[in-house]
Design an enzyme around this catalytic site. Structure first.
Site, PDB file in Angstrom:
ATOM      1  N   GLU A  22    -100.466  31.280  23.871  1.00 39.43           N
ATOM      2  CA  GLU A  22    -100.863  29.322  23.531  1.00 39.43           C
ATOM      3  C   GLU A  22     -99.751  29.103  22.962  1.00 39.43           C
ATOM      4  O   GLU A  22     -99.638  28.983  22.237  1.00 39.43           O
ATOM      5  CB  GLU A  22    -102.532  28.992  23.741  1.00 39.43           C
ATOM      6  CG  GLU A  22    -103.216  29.375  24.138  1.00 39.43           C
ATOM      7  CD  GLU A  22    -105.270  29.111  24.231  1.00 39.43           C
ATOM      8  OE1 GLU A  22    -104.605  28.732  23.589  1.00 39.43           O
ATOM      9  OE2 GLU A  22    -105.647  29.507  24.165  1.00 39.43           O
ATOM     10  N   GLU A  35    -103.636  24.078  31.281  1.00 37.04           N
ATOM     11  CA  GLU A  35    -105.095  23.542  31.912  1.00 37.04           C
ATOM     12  C   GLU A  35    -105.825  22.152  31.147  1.00 37.04           C
ATOM     13  O   GLU A  35    -104.249  21.812  30.484  1.00 37.04           O
ATOM     14  CB  GLU A  35    -105.564  25.165  30.698  1.00 37.04           C
ATOM     15  CG  GLU A  35    -107.080  24.194  30.403  1.00 37.04           C
ATOM     16  CD  GLU A  35    -108.286  25.517  30.183  1.00 37.04           C
ATOM     17  OE1 GLU A  35    -107.103  26.422  29.350  1.00 37.04           O
ATOM     18  OE2 GLU A  35    -109.084  25.837  29.617  1.00 37.04           O
ATOM     19  N   SER A  82    -111.064  34.028  27.206  1.00 33.36           N
ATOM     20  CA  SER A  82    -112.363  33.118  27.165  1.00 33.36           C
ATOM     21  C   SER A  82    -113.755  34.558  26.745  1.00 33.36           C
ATOM     22  O   SER A  82    -114.524  33.577  26.480  1.00 33.36           O
ATOM     23  CB  SER A  82    -112.429  32.177  27.960  1.00 33.36           C
ATOM     24  OG  SER A  82    -111.844  33.602  29.278  1.00 33.36           O
TER      25      SER A  82
HETATM   26  O1  KIV Z   1    -109.154  32.814  28.649  1.00 30.41           O
HETATM   27  C1  KIV Z   1    -108.729  32.800  29.658  1.00 30.41           C
HETATM   28  O2  KIV Z   1    -109.640  33.352  30.854  1.00 30.41           O
HETATM   29  C2  KIV Z   1    -107.427  31.616  29.233  1.00 30.41           C
HETATM   30  C3  KIV Z   1    -107.685  31.205  30.847  1.00 30.41           C
HETATM   31  C4  KIV Z   1    -108.937  30.486  31.235  1.00 30.41           C
HETATM   32  C5  KIV Z   1    -106.266  30.403  31.340  1.00 30.41           C
HETATM   33  O3  KIV Z   1    -106.476  31.374  28.884  1.00 30.41           O
END
Ligand code: KIV
Length: 281
Positions: free
Chosen positions: A121, A188, A51
């Site tokens: 993922e 998620e 993220s």
């Molecule tokens: O990349 C991320 O921060 C995530 C979380 C929000 C689970 O995958």
């Protein structure tokens, strides 16, 4: 330095928390000071999430994040030596296509980034990669439901599992992932009823984000929860502070003081204590 009183969290001890009925508090961190803060707050799991591609780099999705960047940010976080378990996200393209590449990417996060586990993922399409990474002795955190690296395939950042077939697939994948040996599963943006059911059916913990209160733990992006992004926030984010407003106010007052000549003042400057003309002669 880790907090002396805090017990080191591992992939195993997080599982024991579920057995004891204790919930897991997880958060993202991309740097040393945030990791220290999270640790001081008693967070159990720190995710160096991809993220960061959106939150730090300003991209519209996570797809451009590279393995090098993940290793670099994992290094910043692990240098805080937190009691929390440090998990690196494997970025898009670093575990797709070849099992060897997946193992190599996971090992880089551990060897060069100091990660203690990796997250990747996807469900059944990723089973071979997950098995191989586990075989290389790297604990794996799985991630089902809305998997942001599949944003184009999913047609956007959409809730997953509202249709029966998809809900069954997510449920089945979660059960299989437990059999493969992952230590926990991130769920998620799935309906809370589905997340609650999966959490009840698994011995390993589920960690929810936008998946309701029935999960064994929760994770949020640090910048979202402290109110530091000016970006859109999904409805499941609870903002515990508005630090952006605080930082904006501090920056504006600083700029104003510089322009007015009131920063720095004498006390904030070094002194020679002698006449400068005499001194420079
Ligand atoms: O990349 C991320 O921060 C995530 C979380 C929000 C689970 O995958």
């Amino acid at each position: 330095m880790p907090r002396p009183e805090a017990e080191k969290r591992t992939a195993l001890t997080l599982g024991q928390k579920k057995e004891r009925g204790e919930r897991i508090a997880a958060v993202t961190a991309y740097d040393f000071p945030t990791a220290r803060l999270a640790d001081e707050a008693g967070i159990d799991l720190i995710l160096v999430g991809d993220s960061l591609g959106m939150v730090l780099q300003g991209h519209a999705n996570t797809l451009t994040v590279t393995l090098e960047q993940m290793v670099y940010h994992s290094g910043l976080v692990s240098r805080a030596e937190p009691a929390a378990l440090v998990v690196s996200d494997l970025p898009y393209g670093s575990y797709h296509g070849s099992v060897e590449r997946a193992v190599e990417s996971a090992c880089r996060c551990v060897k060069d980034g100091g990660a203690e586990a990796v997250k990747l993922e996807g469900g059944r399409k990723r089973f071979r990669a997950i098995e191989a990474i586990l075989d290389a002795e790297v604990p794996v955190l799985a991630h089902l439901g809305l998997t942001p690296q599949s944003v184009h395939a999913l047609g956007g950042f959409k809730v997953q599992g509202k249709l029966r077939e998809k809900a069954r697939e997510i449920h089945r994948d979660a059960l299989e992932l437990e059999k493969l040996g992952v230590f926990a599963v991130v769920l998620e943006s799935v309906p809370q009823e589905l997340a609650r059911r999966i959490s009840a059916d698994l011995r390993i913990p589920t960690i929810g984000i936008g998946a309701g209160s029935g999960c064994d733990g929760q994770i949020l992006v640090f910048q979202d929860l402290v109110g530091f992004t000016g970006l859109y926030l999904p409805k499941f984010v609870r903002r515990y502070a508005d630090t952006r407003a605080m930082w904006l106010d501090a920056l504006r007052r600083y700029a104003g003081d510089v322009r007015a000549g009131s920063f720095p003042n004498d006390a904030e400057s070094y002194h020679l204590g002698r006449d400068i003309d005499e001194f420079l002669k």
